[in-house]
Each structure stands twice: as structure tokens, then as C-alpha cells.
Scaffold this motif. Sequence first.
Motif, PDB file in Angstrom:
ATOM      1  N   TYR A  17     143.847  63.802  93.507  1.00 19.90           N
ATOM      2  CA  TYR A  17     143.503  65.187  93.780  1.00 19.90           C
ATOM      3  C   TYR A  17     144.760  66.036  93.824  1.00 19.90           C
ATOM      4  N   ASP A  18     144.656  67.266  93.320  1.00 23.25           N
ATOM      5  CA  ASP A  18     145.770  68.211  93.382  1.00 23.25           C
ATOM      6  C   ASP A  18     145.881  68.855  94.750  1.00 23.25           C
ATOM      7  N   ALA A  43     147.548  63.553  94.114  1.00 25.22           N
ATOM      8  CA  ALA A  43     148.342  63.472  92.885  1.00 25.22           C
ATOM      9  C   ALA A  43     149.785  63.896  93.164  1.00 25.22           C
ATOM     10  N   GLY A  46     150.759  67.349  94.485  1.00 27.89           N
ATOM     11  CA  GLY A  46     149.590  67.845  95.204  1.00 27.89           C
ATOM     12  C   GLY A  46     149.915  68.186  96.650  1.00 27.89           C
TER      13      GLY A  46
END
Length: 133
Positions: A17-18, A43, A46
Motif C-alpha cells: 500500500y502507498d 510500499a 509509502g
Amino acid sequence: MTFTVADAVTGLPDGPYDAISCVATIHHLPFAQVLTWFRRRLAPGGTVVVVGLYRAQAPVDHMLAALASPANAVVGWLKNRGRPAPRPVSMTARTRPADMAFGEIAREAGEILPGARVRRRLFWRYTLVWRRR
């Protein structure tokens, strides 16, 4: 952009996930375990953003609580003018109060998310921001 709402303990898909956010929830969960899951699913580049509640323990916490209590009452009054009083919440619907002091939160967050910025906020809240390198 893809937006996912999931249970942080049992239902967060692997990612990456960002951005991951958690607002006024983490004090109900196993803190270290959830931050570890967030770290693993984030990520590179992120950001994790948490708005949480802490238990007043240190003198500065009690000083802020003394300032926040009247302000909290005023904000509640301003937001709820003209609305009927809320019905009492049944005992089964009550949630667990924050049980970690601010210092504990900052220490554990720093161990799990090195470089995390943890800041005290008004109304017994804190923010935690961590960017994965």
C-alpha cells in the motif's frame, strides 16, 4: 487509486500500500502487532498515518487534560446545539479506553517504525506519521 477498508487485525490484504491510515481505532487493537502489519504491507515511499488516543499519565498529559476538558465541553456544545441529547449507550456497546500512555506509544512506535514522528494533540489524541524509505 484503489481504496480498501479492512480489519487491521484479520482482514488487511498483503498489499503493498502507498498509504495506510488508522483513525481513533488503534487503542482498541494490539498496538505493536498492528504497527508491524502496517510496516510489512507498506510500499517503499509509502506513509502510515495514525490518529490515536493515549492515557494521561505524565504531568504534561494532565496539564493538557485540564486545558482540554473545558474546550472539549465547548466544542461538544457548539457541535450539538439544538440536537436532542444522545441516548445512553448500553454496557455491551462500550469500547475499551486507551490504556497506553503517550511515552509507551512513542517508544513502541520508534522501535517498530524507526523515525516515526509521534506528536501529542489536544483532546487526548496523538498523531503518528511514518514514511517507509
